[in-house]
Design a protein around this motif. Structure first.
Motif, PDB file in Angstrom:
ATOM      1  N   PHE A  64       0.748  -1.244  -0.070  1.00  0.00           N
ATOM      2  CA  PHE A  64      -0.083  -0.029   0.007  1.00  0.00           C
ATOM      3  C   PHE A  64       0.846   1.321  -0.135  1.00  0.00           C
ATOM      4  N   ALA A  65       0.397   2.185  -0.656  1.00  0.00           N
ATOM      5  CA  ALA A  65       0.929   3.663  -0.510  1.00  0.00           C
ATOM      6  C   ALA A  65       0.847   4.007   0.721  1.00  0.00           C
ATOM      7  N   LYS A  66       2.184   4.691   1.395  1.00  0.00           N
ATOM      8  CA  LYS A  66       2.210   5.378   2.495  1.00  0.00           C
ATOM      9  C   LYS A  66       1.105   6.397   2.614  1.00  0.00           C
ATOM     10  N   GLY A  67       0.833   6.547   4.033  1.00  0.00           N
ATOM     11  CA  GLY A  67      -0.308   7.445   4.207  1.00  0.00           C
ATOM     12  C   GLY A  67      -1.208   7.157   5.463  1.00  0.00           C
ATOM     13  N   LEU A  68      -2.307   7.795   5.652  1.00  0.00           N
ATOM     14  CA  LEU A  68      -3.517   7.511   6.673  1.00  0.00           C
ATOM     15  C   LEU A  68      -4.309   6.861   6.048  1.00  0.00           C
ATOM     16  N   TYR A  69      -4.601   5.516   6.655  1.00  0.00           N
ATOM     17  CA  TYR A  69      -5.681   4.650   6.245  1.00  0.00           C
ATOM     18  C   TYR A  69      -6.840   4.824   7.348  1.00  0.00           C
TER      19      TYR A  69
END
Length: 87
Positions: A64-69
């Protein structure tokens, strides 16, 4: 109103590590044995992972792409959402 995190704690649900880079472990705690729908949404609210589980689950987030989920746990009586950071 109770915060979502308190709700997770009340059910002894554990989600770790957070932030996560490889495998996210989802220990359903008191929801073990209850068929629970687990969904993960990215920051644009796109569904990136979906599974039914009634026991501890590993989610491989390395793709998954880095970031907030947003992690959503839902069963017949409740829906709990919490934030997960992929780094």
């Amino acid at each position: 109103p109770q915060s979502k995190v308190d709700e997770l704690k009340a059910l002894s649900v554990l989600i770790y590590p957070n932030p996560v880079s490889n495998n996210l472990t989802l220990d359903l705690g008191d929801l073990t044995g209850v068929n629970t729908s687990i969904k993960l949404y990215d920051s644009s609210s796109k569904l990136v992972f979906e599974k039914q589980s009634s026991s501890t689950l590993l989610i491989d987030v390395s793709v998954f792409a880095k970031g907030l989920y947003t992690l959503e746990l839902a069963n017949s009586d409740k829906v709990i959402r919490t934030q997960v950071v992929v780094e």
